[in-house]
Design a protein around this motif. Structure first.
Motif, PDB file in Angstrom:
ATOM      1  N   ARG A  92      48.596 -14.828 124.306  1.00  0.00           N
ATOM      2  CA  ARG A  92      48.072 -14.819 122.948  1.00  0.00           C
ATOM      3  C   ARG A  92      48.625 -15.971 122.112  1.00  0.00           C
ATOM      4  O   ARG A  92      49.745 -16.439 122.321  1.00  0.00           O
ATOM      5  N   LYS A  93      47.830 -16.403 121.148  1.00  0.00           N
ATOM      6  CA  LYS A  93      48.244 -17.468 120.244  1.00  0.00           C
ATOM      7  C   LYS A  93      49.213 -16.915 119.209  1.00  0.00           C
ATOM      8  O   LYS A  93      48.946 -15.905 118.562  1.00  0.00           O
ATOM      9  N   LEU A  94      50.346 -17.580 119.054  1.00  0.00           N
ATOM     10  CA  LEU A  94      51.362 -17.180 118.088  1.00  0.00           C
ATOM     11  C   LEU A  94      51.295 -18.101 116.879  1.00  0.00           C
ATOM     12  O   LEU A  94      51.337 -19.325 117.012  1.00  0.00           O
ATOM     13  N   VAL A  95      51.188 -17.498 115.697  1.00  0.00           N
ATOM     14  CA  VAL A  95      51.200 -18.258 114.449  1.00  0.00           C
ATOM     15  C   VAL A  95      52.440 -17.846 113.675  1.00  0.00           C
ATOM     16  O   VAL A  95      52.615 -16.667 113.349  1.00  0.00           O
ATOM     17  N   PHE A 106      50.018 -12.626 116.036  1.00  0.00           N
ATOM     18  CA  PHE A 106      49.394 -12.915 117.318  1.00  0.00           C
ATOM     19  C   PHE A 106      47.887 -12.777 117.137  1.00  0.00           C
ATOM     20  O   PHE A 106      47.412 -11.785 116.582  1.00  0.00           O
ATOM     21  N   LEU A 107      47.161 -13.782 117.597  1.00  0.00           N
ATOM     22  CA  LEU A 107      45.730 -13.839 117.324  1.00  0.00           C
ATOM     23  C   LEU A 107      44.900 -13.672 118.587  1.00  0.00           C
ATOM     24  O   LEU A 107      45.295 -14.105 119.681  1.00  0.00           O
ATOM     25  N   ASP A 108      43.737 -13.053 118.416  1.00  0.00           N
ATOM     26  CA  ASP A 108      42.688 -13.095 119.420  1.00  0.00           C
ATOM     27  C   ASP A 108      41.943 -14.406 119.185  1.00  0.00           C
ATOM     28  O   ASP A 108      41.268 -14.573 118.162  1.00  0.00           O
ATOM     29  N   GLU A 109      42.081 -15.345 120.098  1.00  0.00           N
ATOM     30  CA  GLU A 109      41.520 -16.679 119.862  1.00  0.00           C
ATOM     31  C   GLU A 109      40.000 -16.677 119.825  1.00  0.00           C
ATOM     32  O   GLU A 109      39.387 -17.547 119.208  1.00  0.00           O
ATOM     33  N   THR A 110      39.377 -15.697 120.461  1.00  0.00           N
ATOM     34  CA  THR A 110      37.917 -15.642 120.453  1.00  0.00           C
ATOM     35  C   THR A 110      37.386 -15.236 119.083  1.00  0.00           C
ATOM     36  O   THR A 110      36.502 -15.876 118.516  1.00  0.00           O
ATOM     37  N   CYS A 159      55.221 -13.629 111.624  1.00  0.00           N
ATOM     38  CA  CYS A 159      54.421 -14.235 112.681  1.00  0.00           C
ATOM     39  C   CYS A 159      53.253 -13.317 113.007  1.00  0.00           C
ATOM     40  O   CYS A 159      53.290 -12.121 112.721  1.00  0.00           O
TER      41      CYS A 159
END
Length: 251
Positions: free
Chosen positions: A246-249, A101-105, A99
């Motif tokens: 944070r966005k989780l992928v 975690f992304l910085d969406e910006t 998995c």
């Protein structure tokens, strides 16, 4: 740079009859020296040619051992300067596979800083024993700090005795390792298929304490069952992920 006459020779002598390949004997000797602070954080290692003389091993063996230690996150290389003991706060070198975690910006993957909590032999049953064979399993507990913003608690399980480097290596050397990458590199057991289960529930009190959450807090649990090419179980990993922005992928 450590000025002891030869901090390497005694450690290598202890493992001479271990049956380990020479590059792994050297890896263990250097990782032990880091664990007991003979080699300290940010310290420069002797040049490769000096390590050849200190160890009695070939240049190729020395280079392979150093490369493995870099992959383990214990050493770093600086072009034109040499090889150094890694900063303990350095992020995991190999990306965490399961998995992100992304910085969406920016869309960038956030770095993971790993800290070892402990390693225990477990004989009780759970989701890990449903996946793995054997009566005894080794559980490696770590905290993943996501970009120093929030913590994730993770437990990785393997069958005891199958992967000795995970059973026996000094605890400090397990902080930054990528288990999937290590098993592929050292044991030729690449995990090629995964079963992943994501659920939301109230965390046990012990997990809340580790993650500095109020008792009774809920969060996500990601359970990962890993298989090799033959369909045999390789490891089981469970992550306790607290609420966060944070966005989780999930891979």
């Amino acid at each position: 740079m450590t000025s002891a006459p030869n901090w390497l020779a005694g450690r290598l002598k202890n493992d001479a009859g271990s049956g380990l390949p020479k590059y792994l004997q050297l890896r263990k000797a250097i990782s032990d020296a880091i664990a007991d602070t003979t080699l300290t954080e940010a310290e420069k290692l002797p040049a490769e040619e000096v390590l050849v003389k200190m160890s009695g091993f070939s240049l190729g063996t020395v280079q392979r051992a150093l490369s493995v230690l870099v992959d383990d996150g214990l050493l770093t290389r600086k072009q034109g300067s040499g090889t150094f003991v890694a900063d303990k706060e350095a992020p995991m070198r190999a990306p965490f596979y399961h998995c992100k975690f992304l910085d969406e910006t920016s869309g960038e993957i956030l770095p993971i800083y790993s800290r070892i909590l402990g390693r225990t032999v477990v004989t009780d049953s759970g989701a890990w024993s449903d996946h793995l064979r054997g009566d005894e399993h080794v559980c490696i507990e770590r905290i993943f700090s996501i970009n120093n913003e929030f913590d994730v608690y993770t437990r990785a399980y393997i069958v005891r005795g199958v992967f000795p480097l995970l059973d026996d290596s000094p605890l400090d050397t397990l902080s930054g390792i990528n288990i999937k990458e290590l098993l592929e590199r050292e044991y030729r057991r690449p995990a090629t298929r995964f079963s992943e289960k994501l659920s939301v529930s109230v965390f046990p009190p012990a997990v809340c304490k580790l993650l500095k959450l109020p008792k009774g807090s809920a969060g996500a649990t990601l359970d990962i069952s890993a298989f090799d090419r033959r369909g045999e179980a390789v490891y089981f990993q469970s992550l306790s992920i607290p609420p966060n922005p944070r966005k989780l992928v999930v891979s």
